[in-house]
Design a protein around this motif. Structure first.
Motif, PDB file in Angstrom:
ATOM      1  N   MET A  29       0.828  -1.210   0.000  1.00 32.21           N
ATOM      2  CA  MET A  29       0.000   0.000   0.000  1.00 32.21           C
ATOM      3  C   MET A  29       0.860   1.258   0.000  1.00 32.21           C
ATOM      4  SD  MET A  29      -3.385  -0.652   2.355  1.00 32.21           S
ATOM      5  CE  MET A  29      -2.556  -1.394   3.744  1.00 32.21           C
ATOM      6  N   LYS A  30       1.926   1.255   0.803  1.00 33.63           N
ATOM      7  CA  LYS A  30       2.796   2.430   0.869  1.00 33.63           C
ATOM      8  C   LYS A  30       3.492   2.676  -0.465  1.00 33.63           C
ATOM      9  CE  LYS A  30       3.587   2.064   5.849  1.00 33.63           C
ATOM     10  NZ  LYS A  30       4.575   1.737   6.913  1.00 33.63           N
ATOM     11  N   MET A  33       0.945   4.085  -2.889  1.00 35.43           N
ATOM     12  CA  MET A  33       0.633   5.487  -2.609  1.00 35.43           C
ATOM     13  C   MET A  33       1.753   6.402  -3.079  1.00 35.43           C
ATOM     14  SD  MET A  33      -1.479   5.563   1.012  1.00 35.43           S
ATOM     15  CE  MET A  33      -0.474   4.432   1.976  1.00 35.43           C
ATOM     16  N   ARG A 121      -5.062   5.249   2.475  1.00 37.72           N
ATOM     17  CA  ARG A 121      -5.167   5.023   1.032  1.00 37.72           C
ATOM     18  C   ARG A 121      -6.579   5.296   0.526  1.00 37.72           C
ATOM     19  NH1 ARG A 121      -5.202  -1.047  -0.748  1.00 37.72           N
ATOM     20  NH2 ARG A 121      -7.283  -0.771   0.162  1.00 37.72           N
TER      21      ARG A 121
END
Length: 267
Positions: A29-30, A33, A121
């Motif tokens: 997810m990081k 993003m 997110r």
């Protein structure tokens, strides 16, 4: 570029703990993003250069074309919130009956944003970057290409919808049934395209991207309307169904007058 950036950053910075298709893993997810944030900045820069070159616009005019004029931000947000509350009248009532609209829930949102990447997110990075790319950049470029506003509002959201179809690959890799993948993908394509129509309409009519961003966050918080929940409350069943109908009709009736220049949005 936007979708490609998601996979590019994950490929450049892999982790042995998750694969590229584990979209809800914290590391993945990081990286996603970071990728979409960079893609958004590049898109805004490239769009600004194109507008400057094609139409000889100055900085103020470019900012206005991208829907970033602070003078229209607040009216756009107010209009978007009112319209979304009307549209989601039925789901809001069922959420209230479930205890999901209380202040305790709202007070937990800020801490959840920082402690859980999935919230950051879904409710910050996703809505902001997607609206800046698919509304500010795409609609501004289409408009500069002398395409009609009808095309900008009703056709450009199809790109937004198709941009979400790539998730079907992850579902397939994880072994989901093909029929389930197809149904899920078609439903998501329909939902994202319909929302895209709303967001594009708000962007064009209010001349600001802030309203679409707020509407996007609102829709992500609410999710797909669950019509079956009405049956869980026999005493309120018909009232809830009426709220769904009134919400939809009210939204359709109010959209034009509320976004009309000179009413809430400055002319």
């Amino acid at each position: 570029m936007y979708v490609a950036s998601i996979y590019l950053f994950m490929a450049l910075f892999p982790t042995p703990l998750a694969t590229i298709h584990d979209r809800d893993h914290p590391h993945i997810m990081k990286q996603r993003m970071r990728g979409v944030t960079l893609a958004t900045l590049v898109s805004l820069t490239a769009t600004s250069i194109v507008l400057w070159h094609w139409q000889s616009l100055d900085v103020r005019q470019i900012v206005s074309q991208l829907g970033l004029d602070p003078r229209t931000a607040v009216p756009s947000v107010v209009v978007a919130l009112v319209l979304m509350c009307v549209l989601f009248l039925g789901p809001l009532i069922t959420s209230h009956l479930e205890g999901g609209c209380g202040w305790d829930v709202l007070k937990r949102v800020p801490s959840s944003l920082w402690n859980q990447p999935i919230y950051f997110r879904n409710y910050v990075v996703g809505p902001i970057t997607e609206e800046l790319v698919f509304r500010s950049c795409v609609v501004a470029l289409w408009s500069a290409s002398n395409l009609s506003m009808t095309m900008c509002v009703f056709v450009s959201p199809v790109i937004f919808g198709v941009a979400h179809v790539h998730r079907a690959v992850s579902l397939y890799v994880k072994g989901d049934a093909l029929g389930r993948i197809l149904l899920s993908t078609l439903l998501q394509l329909l939902y994202t395209t319909v929302f895209g129509w709303i967001a594009a309409g708000l962007f064009v009519r209010t001349r600001s991207v802030m309203g679409p961003i707020v509407a996007h966050i609102f829709c992500n918080l609410q999710g797909l309307p669950d019509f079956a929940k009405a049956s869980q409350y026999p005493s309120y069943k018909y009232f809830i169904w009426l709220a769904f109908v009134v919400g939809l009709v009210g939204f359709l009736v109010l959209f034009e007058p509320m976004t009309r220049p000179g009413v809430f949005v400055p002319e």
